[in-house]
Structures are given as C-alpha cells and as structure tokens.
Design a protein around this motif. Structure first.
Motif, PDB file in Angstrom:
ATOM      1  N   VAL A 195       0.841  -1.209   0.000  1.00  0.00           N
ATOM      2  CA  VAL A 195       0.000   0.000   0.000  1.00  0.00           C
ATOM      3  C   VAL A 195       0.873   1.254   0.000  1.00  0.00           C
ATOM      4  O   VAL A 195       0.614   2.229  -0.723  1.00  0.00           O
ATOM      5  N   LEU A 196       1.938   1.231   0.807  1.00  0.00           N
ATOM      6  CA  LEU A 196       2.827   2.391   0.871  1.00  0.00           C
ATOM      7  C   LEU A 196       3.585   2.594  -0.440  1.00  0.00           C
ATOM      8  O   LEU A 196       3.780   3.727  -0.893  1.00  0.00           O
ATOM      9  N   PHE A 197       4.013   1.495  -1.063  1.00  0.00           N
ATOM     10  CA  PHE A 197       4.669   1.611  -2.369  1.00  0.00           C
ATOM     11  C   PHE A 197       3.703   2.209  -3.393  1.00  0.00           C
ATOM     12  O   PHE A 197       4.068   3.075  -4.186  1.00  0.00           O
ATOM     13  N   ALA A 198       2.462   1.729  -3.392  1.00  0.00           N
ATOM     14  CA  ALA A 198       1.459   2.244  -4.323  1.00  0.00           C
ATOM     15  C   ALA A 198       1.185   3.721  -4.067  1.00  0.00           C
ATOM     16  O   ALA A 198       1.075   4.525  -5.005  1.00  0.00           O
ATOM     17  N   ALA A 199       1.086   4.087  -2.782  1.00  0.00           N
ATOM     18  CA  ALA A 199       0.841   5.487  -2.442  1.00  0.00           C
ATOM     19  C   ALA A 199       2.009   6.365  -2.894  1.00  0.00           C
ATOM     20  O   ALA A 199       1.815   7.476  -3.414  1.00  0.00           O
ATOM     21  N   GLY A 200       3.239   5.844  -2.709  1.00  0.00           N
ATOM     22  CA  GLY A 200       4.407   6.601  -3.140  1.00  0.00           C
ATOM     23  C   GLY A 200       4.435   6.804  -4.652  1.00  0.00           C
ATOM     24  O   GLY A 200       4.731   7.901  -5.145  1.00  0.00           O
ATOM     25  N   ALA A 201       4.106   5.736  -5.404  1.00  0.00           N
ATOM     26  CA  ALA A 201       4.068   5.836  -6.861  1.00  0.00           C
ATOM     27  C   ALA A 201       2.971   6.811  -7.310  1.00  0.00           C
ATOM     28  O   ALA A 201       3.184   7.661  -8.188  1.00  0.00           O
ATOM     29  N   PHE A 202       1.812   6.706  -6.688  1.00  0.00           N
ATOM     30  CA  PHE A 202       0.684   7.567  -7.055  1.00  0.00           C
ATOM     31  C   PHE A 202       1.004   9.041  -6.805  1.00  0.00           C
ATOM     32  O   PHE A 202       0.823   9.906  -7.682  1.00  0.00           O
ATOM     33  N   THR A 203       1.497   9.335  -5.583  1.00  0.00           N
ATOM     34  CA  THR A 203       1.784  10.732  -5.263  1.00  0.00           C
ATOM     35  C   THR A 203       2.955  11.264  -6.098  1.00  0.00           C
ATOM     36  O   THR A 203       2.981  12.440  -6.460  1.00  0.00           O
ATOM     37  N   GLY A 204       3.934  10.378  -6.402  1.00  0.00           N
ATOM     38  CA  GLY A 204       5.043  10.813  -7.241  1.00  0.00           C
ATOM     39  C   GLY A 204       4.577  11.224  -8.629  1.00  0.00           C
ATOM     40  O   GLY A 204       4.982  12.272  -9.158  1.00  0.00           O
ATOM     41  N   ILE A 205       3.701  10.424  -9.217  1.00  0.00           N
ATOM     42  CA  ILE A 205       3.153  10.760 -10.544  1.00  0.00           C
ATOM     43  C   ILE A 205       2.347  12.052 -10.482  1.00  0.00           C
ATOM     44  O   ILE A 205       2.474  12.934 -11.342  1.00  0.00           O
ATOM     45  N   MET A 206       1.510  12.167  -9.440  1.00  0.00           N
ATOM     46  CA  MET A 206       0.659  13.355  -9.311  1.00  0.00           C
ATOM     47  C   MET A 206       1.488  14.628  -9.128  1.00  0.00           C
ATOM     48  O   MET A 206       1.148  15.684  -9.656  1.00  0.00           O
ATOM     49  N   GLN A 207       2.596  14.508  -8.382  1.00  0.00           N
ATOM     50  CA  GLN A 207       3.416  15.685  -8.119  1.00  0.00           C
ATOM     51  C   GLN A 207       4.270  16.060  -9.327  1.00  0.00           C
ATOM     52  O   GLN A 207       4.301  17.224  -9.745  1.00  0.00           O
ATOM     53  N   GLU A 208       4.978  15.056  -9.870  1.00  0.00           N
ATOM     54  CA  GLU A 208       5.940  15.354 -10.934  1.00  0.00           C
ATOM     55  C   GLU A 208       5.264  15.814 -12.222  1.00  0.00           C
ATOM     56  O   GLU A 208       5.861  16.534 -13.017  1.00  0.00           O
ATOM     57  N   THR A 209       4.020  15.382 -12.450  1.00  0.00           N
ATOM     58  CA  THR A 209       3.309  15.832 -13.649  1.00  0.00           C
ATOM     59  C   THR A 209       2.649  17.195 -13.460  1.00  0.00           C
ATOM     60  O   THR A 209       2.136  17.772 -14.431  1.00  0.00           O
ATOM     61  N   GLY A 210       2.655  17.699 -12.217  1.00  0.00           N
ATOM     62  CA  GLY A 210       2.031  18.996 -11.950  1.00  0.00           C
ATOM     63  C   GLY A 210       0.538  18.915 -11.724  1.00  0.00           C
ATOM     64  O   GLY A 210      -0.129  19.951 -11.585  1.00  0.00           O
ATOM     65  N   MET A 211      -0.003  17.695 -11.673  1.00  0.00           N
ATOM     66  CA  MET A 211      -1.459  17.547 -11.525  1.00  0.00           C
ATOM     67  C   MET A 211      -1.949  18.037 -10.164  1.00  0.00           C
ATOM     68  O   MET A 211      -3.006  18.659 -10.058  1.00  0.00           O
ATOM     69  N   ILE A 212      -1.186  17.760  -9.094  1.00  0.00           N
ATOM     70  CA  ILE A 212      -1.599  18.198  -7.764  1.00  0.00           C
ATOM     71  C   ILE A 212      -1.643  19.717  -7.692  1.00  0.00           C
ATOM     72  O   ILE A 212      -2.589  20.310  -7.165  1.00  0.00           O
ATOM     73  N   THR A 213      -0.613  20.367  -8.246  1.00  0.00           N
ATOM     74  CA  THR A 213      -0.579  21.832  -8.245  1.00  0.00           C
ATOM     75  C   THR A 213      -1.757  22.407  -9.014  1.00  0.00           C
ATOM     76  O   THR A 213      -2.433  23.341  -8.563  1.00  0.00           O
ATOM     77  N   ALA A 214      -2.051  21.815 -10.177  1.00  0.00           N
ATOM     78  CA  ALA A 214      -3.156  22.314 -10.998  1.00  0.00           C
ATOM     79  C   ALA A 214      -4.501  22.144 -10.286  1.00  0.00           C
ATOM     80  O   ALA A 214      -5.333  23.065 -10.273  1.00  0.00           O
TER      81      ALA A 214
END
Length: 242
Positions: A195-214
């Motif tokens: 679960v933690l690995f999945a959460a890390g991958a998910f948040t990494g994608i969301m952050q690095e693509t700028g989706m969270i900021t948008a």
C-alpha cells in the motif's frame, strides 16, 4: 462499563495501526457479550470505529505514513504537533462510549448477569503463545519504543527493527518459534508495504506531472479568500463521514 471497555480494547489493539486487525480482534472478542446481554451490535460497531478512527493517526499508521511520504517530511514532524489533540480525541471517544453505554442500559434495563451462560473455549495453540510473566516487560518495551520514536532520537524504522528484535528474542528464544511468529504476520506486513509503495508511486506521478498543483489552484480559485481559514475545520468535519 462494557461500552467503555470496548473502546479501550479497540484503542489497545489499534496500536499496530491496522484497522482490519482492530475489527477482526475487538469485535469477535466482545460480540458474544453484547449478544448475551442484549446490547445493540450497531453500538459495538460505532464504539470500535470511533476508537480505531481516532487511533489511526499513530505515526506508523497508514494515513500518517502516506501523508509523510506525500509531503516528503519525517513522520514525527507530522505526528508530534497533534499528540495533544490525539489524547483529547481518545478522551472524547471514552465519553461518547459512556453515553452509548448509558443509552443501552436505559433501553435494556437491569439484567441478572448470573443468568447469562458463557461458553468460552480457549485455543490450546493460542495459549502456548501467551507470555503472561513477560507482560510488564513487553509493556515497558512498547512504551520505550514509542518514546524514542516520538522524541525523534532515531528514525521510526530503526526503532521498530530494534524493538522487534528485542521483543522476539525475549518472548520466543527458540528460532523455530520466531520464524512461525514472523510467518503468521507476514501477510499483513507485506500488504502494508505494498500500500505504501502504491501510495508513493501515485503521489510521485501526481506531483511530478504537476497535476496536484493544478488541482489545488482550481480548488483555491473556487474558495473565497475570507473562507480560506475555515478549510482545515471543514476538512476535519467532512473527513470521517467521507
């Protein structure tokens, strides 16, 4: 007394940070008592859910670990400031459990406990695992581990590894017994890790693509400036039912 005891039991069981374990241990342990006395099962579920939900903020619990992973900060930096609110929350759970218990008592009325039949068969295999003479030692070890972790003297993962090694050697000196205890809990440990690995991958994608900021900018744009200070309160109120 039963309702408050249920809350305390759920809090103690949830020290491992797993909601599933809390429900699987706490509810079967007291449900026969609730049924025998005539207490509502919904009251049981409510008390256990309140206790587990409040305790779920422990530093090694899933939500806190995922939040720390997302923010890339130490777990203690997130947990230490909310330690006092956590204690107040647990006290509130006990008060609510007492209220629920009083309501159940008023509904059921006085009952003769001597007339209630109890048929508790203890599993001999589970009895072999118990270490009643080491109870105080284990409690002190848990308190010491939590104290060291909260004081930020060592990283949480190091504290857990040291505490685990000490605990397993003290309680199960035999290597075969140690291996069996690890195997018994490996599934849950691997599940939490995945679960933690999945959460890390998910948040990494969301952050690095700028989706969270948008997404954040869109939400901030919808909220009036004067209402911004109420956002934490609204989040806190809405999070439990959501």
């Amino acid at each position: 007394k039963i309702a408050i005891g249920t809350a305390i039991l759920a809090m103690i069981v949830h020290l491992d940070g797993s909601g599933a374990v809390t429900f699987l241990v706490a509810i079967p342990a007291v449900m026969p008592l609730y049924d025998a006395i005539g207490m509502s099962r919904s009251s049981l579920a409510t008390v256990v859910a309140l206790a587990a939900g409040t305790m779920n903020i422990v530093p090694w619990g899933g939500p806190t670990l995922r939040a720390a992973t997302s923010l890339n900060v130490p777990v203690t930096e997130l947990f230490n400031p909310v330690l006092i609110p956590l204690i107040c929350g647990l006290a509130s759970v006990l008060v609510i459990a007492g209220f629920i218990g009083k309501r159940e008592k008023a509904r059921i009325g006085n009952i003769a406990l001597a007339n209630i039949e109890t048929n508790l068969e203890e599993d001999p295999e589970k009895l072999k695992l118990q270490r009643p003479k080491l109870f105080i030692v284990n409690i002190l070890l848990i308190v010491a581990a939590i104290g060291v972790m909260i004081s930020d003297l060592l990283p949480p993962q190091v504290v857990f590894m040291f505490a685990f090694c000490i605990a397993v050697v003290i309680n199960y000196p035999n290597v075969k017994d140690q291996r069996e205890r690890v195997d018994a809990h490996a599934k849950e440990a691997l599940m939490m890790a995945s679960v933690l690995f999945a959460a890390g991958a998910f948040t990494g994608i969301m952050q690095e693509t700028g989706m969270i900021t948008a997404m954040s900018e869109v939400i901030v744009g919808l909220i009036p400036t004067s209402m911004g200070r109420f956002l934490p309160v609204l989040t806190g109120i809405a999070s439990m039912p959501l």
